[in-house]
Design an enzyme around this catalytic site. Structure first.
Site, PDB file in Angstrom:
ATOM      1  CB  CYS A 113      -0.967  -0.035   1.252  1.00 22.58           C
ATOM      2  SG  CYS A 113      -2.085  -1.490   1.296  1.00 22.58           S
ATOM      3  CG  HIS A 249      -3.178   3.715   2.081  1.00 18.02           C
ATOM      4  ND1 HIS A 249      -3.529   3.147   0.690  1.00 18.02           N
ATOM      5  CD2 HIS A 249      -3.463   2.352   3.029  1.00 18.02           C
ATOM      6  CE1 HIS A 249      -3.954   1.943   0.737  1.00 18.02           C
ATOM      7  NE2 HIS A 249      -3.926   1.422   2.115  1.00 18.02           N
ATOM      8  CG  ASN A 279      -6.474  -0.839   0.971  1.00 12.33           C
ATOM      9  OD1 ASN A 279      -5.847  -0.433   0.024  1.00 12.33           O
ATOM     10  ND2 ASN A 279      -6.067  -1.355   2.156  1.00 12.33           N
TER      11      ASN A 279
HETATM   12  O1  UT7 Z   1      -4.083  -1.011   3.702  1.00 12.93           O
HETATM   13  C1  UT7 Z   1      -3.010  -1.719   4.486  1.00 12.93           C
HETATM   14  C2  UT7 Z   1      -3.523  -1.387   5.912  1.00 12.93           C
HETATM   15  N1  UT7 Z   1      -4.478  -2.178   5.989  1.00 12.93           N
HETATM   16  C3  UT7 Z   1      -5.521  -1.656   6.884  1.00 12.93           C
HETATM   17  O2  UT7 Z   1      -5.184  -0.705   7.339  1.00 12.93           O
HETATM   18  C4  UT7 Z   1      -6.647  -2.506   7.396  1.00 12.93           C
HETATM   19  C5  UT7 Z   1      -6.805  -2.232   9.094  1.00 12.93           C
HETATM   20  N2  UT7 Z   1      -7.717  -3.089   9.719  1.00 12.93           N
HETATM   21  C6  UT7 Z   1      -9.142  -2.626   9.506  1.00 12.93           C
HETATM   22  O3  UT7 Z   1      -9.230  -1.764   8.639  1.00 12.93           O
HETATM   23  C7  UT7 Z   1      -9.999  -3.130  10.442  1.00 12.93           C
HETATM   24  O4  UT7 Z   1      -9.427  -3.570  11.582  1.00 12.93           O
HETATM   25  C8  UT7 Z   1     -11.175  -3.933   9.849  1.00 12.93           C
HETATM   26  C9  UT7 Z   1     -11.921  -3.204   9.118  1.00 12.93           C
HETATM   27  C10 UT7 Z   1     -10.246  -4.811   8.902  1.00 12.93           C
HETATM   28  C11 UT7 Z   1     -11.941  -4.776  10.984  1.00 12.93           C
HETATM   29  O5  UT7 Z   1     -12.456  -3.903  11.682  1.00 12.93           O
HETATM   30  P1  UT7 Z   1     -12.032  -3.947  13.377  1.00 12.93           P
HETATM   31  O6  UT7 Z   1     -13.036  -2.838  13.982  1.00 12.93           O
HETATM   32  O7  UT7 Z   1     -10.853  -3.963  13.547  1.00 12.93           O
HETATM   33  O8  UT7 Z   1     -12.969  -5.623  13.710  1.00 12.93           O
HETATM   34  P2  UT7 Z   1     -12.459  -6.756  14.273  1.00 12.93           P
HETATM   35  O9  UT7 Z   1     -11.692  -7.256  13.410  1.00 12.93           O
HETATM   36  O10 UT7 Z   1     -12.177  -6.426  15.517  1.00 12.93           O
HETATM   37  O11 UT7 Z   1     -13.641  -7.478  14.291  1.00 12.93           O
HETATM   38  C12 UT7 Z   1     -14.815  -7.278  14.916  1.00 12.93           C
HETATM   39  C13 UT7 Z   1     -16.019  -8.465  14.734  1.00 12.93           C
HETATM   40  C14 UT7 Z   1     -15.607  -9.710  14.686  1.00 12.93           C
HETATM   41  O12 UT7 Z   1     -16.731 -10.683  15.251  1.00 12.93           O
HETATM   42  P3  UT7 Z   1     -16.454 -10.986  16.797  1.00 12.93           P
HETATM   43  O13 UT7 Z   1     -15.443 -11.868  17.023  1.00 12.93           O
HETATM   44  O14 UT7 Z   1     -16.160  -9.725  17.616  1.00 12.93           O
HETATM   45  O15 UT7 Z   1     -17.726 -11.836  17.058  1.00 12.93           O
HETATM   46  C15 UT7 Z   1     -15.230 -10.222  13.247  1.00 12.93           C
HETATM   47  O16 UT7 Z   1     -15.564 -11.247  12.850  1.00 12.93           O
HETATM   48  O17 UT7 Z   1     -16.452  -8.256  13.294  1.00 12.93           O
HETATM   49  C16 UT7 Z   1     -16.345  -9.587  12.522  1.00 12.93           C
HETATM   50  N3  UT7 Z   1     -16.228  -9.120  11.257  1.00 12.93           N
HETATM   51  C17 UT7 Z   1     -17.460  -9.095  10.330  1.00 12.93           C
HETATM   52  N4  UT7 Z   1     -18.666  -8.806  10.539  1.00 12.93           N
HETATM   53  C18 UT7 Z   1     -19.295  -8.651   9.352  1.00 12.93           C
HETATM   54  C19 UT7 Z   1     -14.951  -9.008  10.434  1.00 12.93           C
HETATM   55  N5  UT7 Z   1     -15.315  -8.944   9.081  1.00 12.93           N
HETATM   56  C20 UT7 Z   1     -16.802  -8.763   8.955  1.00 12.93           C
HETATM   57  C21 UT7 Z   1     -17.683  -8.442   7.833  1.00 12.93           C
HETATM   58  N6  UT7 Z   1     -18.981  -8.280   8.238  1.00 12.93           N
HETATM   59  N7  UT7 Z   1     -17.146  -8.376   6.578  1.00 12.93           N
END
Ligand code: UT7
Length: 322
Positions: A113, A249, A279
């Site tokens: 990225c 980004h 992204n």
């Molecule tokens: O470009 C390179 C750099 N990349 C980034 O900067 C990405 C960085 N990360 C992020 O943007 C975020 O961490 C995400 C958008 C990927 C995830 O958001 P989050 O607030 O960190 O959520 P999380 O990973 O802590 O997950 C929260 C919950 C989980 O469920 P439980 O374990 O709390 O029951 C996940 O399983 O959300 C669930 N989850 C989803 N639910 C519905 C994960 N993906 C999804 C989804 N739809 N697509």
């Protein structure tokens, strides 16, 4: 003093659009979750016969048209990509062939990225040292090809696209400074664990997909981007208020908002396109830049701070007078 000035910008997004509603039919997700957690509403997906070089070529031609120059005027091509058309030749060489340019250096840069920021930094050094006069710098990706469409943690985040700039040697200020960093200790937080030399079988089976420890990457991105913003301003003895536009980004609206808060920049001075295309890795910064140049938000003489964070980890920034 020789500067590199941005004399043209361009971008291209594939025609096919995948909305959050479309994704609801593919994996266990909702439009509400995706919008609340990421800001993304849709992403563009390359056609089966559409490759990274096709997107790069369209963005490059748009940038050259804005710059009012011909391909024969270009003496350096750098393509930032994690999803090259083929193992070799580089996408930059493929593009060079299509543009009918013969001789000047052309190569790819791989910093995921942060790729575009790395590529601009490299091109700037070529220009500052007199090794090139006019560089075409492109970020282009077909991330859909390395996306696991069964993994809701990642498949809702990424899209395909390309953005480009033409840089020209000038005695008027252009790129003021660039700052590049990497830390390979975090390689397993965001990666495709297979490739040519390692786990080649996955590639043959078409299952060489991205893996991400999203929440940990999120936290690292927020703190690291806050630091790079400070580093960039300190290096130039500038205040936060000297920046007219933050061009971040486009990974997640919450990361963008956190960096803007750190800069004390109101969101009106932040270019946000993540809702439109998700992204797009190396393409995301030049896509955002081109959007705000073409809708006339960014004007000549304004100060731009571009920043990115991605797999590696890699991170970096470009401070430029437009
Ligand atoms: O470009 C390179 C750099 N990349 C980034 O900067 C990405 C960085 N990360 C992020 O943007 C975020 O961490 C995400 C958008 C990927 C995830 O958001 P989050 O607030 O960190 O959520 P999380 O990973 O802590 O997950 C929260 C919950 C989980 O469920 P439980 O374990 O709390 O029951 C996940 O399983 O959300 C669930 N989850 C989803 N639910 C519905 C994960 N993906 C999804 C989804 N739809 N697509």
């Amino acid at each position: 003093m020789i500067y590199s000035r941005i004399i043209g910008t361009g971008s291209y997004l594939p025609e096919k659009i995948l909305t959050n509603q479309d994704l609801e039919k593919i994996v266990d997700t909702t439009d509400q979750w995706i919008v609340e957690r990421t800001g993304i509403k849709k992403r563009h997906i390359a056609g089966d016969e559409e490759y990274t070089c096709d997107l790069a070529e369209k963005a490059a031609r748009n940038a050259m048209q804005m710059a009012g120059i011909d391909a024969k005027d270009i003496d350096l091509i750098i393509v930032a990509t994690t999803t090259p058309d083929q193992v070799f030749p580089s996408t930059a060489c493929l593009l060079q062939g299509r543009l009918g340019i013969h001789g000047p250096a052309a190569f790819d840069v791989q910093a995921v990225c942060t790729g575009f920021v790395y590529a601009v930094s490299v091109a700037d050094k070529f220009i500052k040292t007199g090794s090139a006069k006019r560089a075409l710098v492109i970020g282009a990706e077909t991330l859909s090809r390395i996306t696991d469409w069964n993994d809701r943690n990642t498949c809702v985040l990424f899209g395909d696209g390309a953005g480009a700039v033409v840089l020209e040697a000038s005695d008027e200020p252009g790129i003021i400074s660039t700052h590049l960093h990497a830390d390979g200790a975090f390689e397993n937080m965001l990666r495709v664990p297979s490739g040519i030399s390692r786990n080649y079988g996955a590639l043959r089976e078409g299952s060489a997909f991205m893996e991400m420890r999203g929440n940990e990457v999120f936290k690292m991105a927020v703190t690291t981007l806050g630091r790079i913003v400070d580093e960039t301003l300190e290096a130039n003895n500038m205040q936060k208020s000297d920046v007219d536009w933050l061009i971040p980004h486009q990974a997640n609206i919450r990361i963008i908002q956190a960096t803007a808060r750190k800069l004390r920049t109101p969101m009106e001075q932040v270019v946000v396109t993540v809702h439109e295309h998700g992204n797009t890795s190396a393409a995301s910064v030049p896509l955002a830049l081109d959007t705000a140049v073409r809708d006339a938000r960014i004007k000549r003489g304004e100060t731009l701070l571009m920043e990115a964070f991605g797999g590696g980890f890699t991170w970096g920034s470009v401070l430029a007078k437009f």
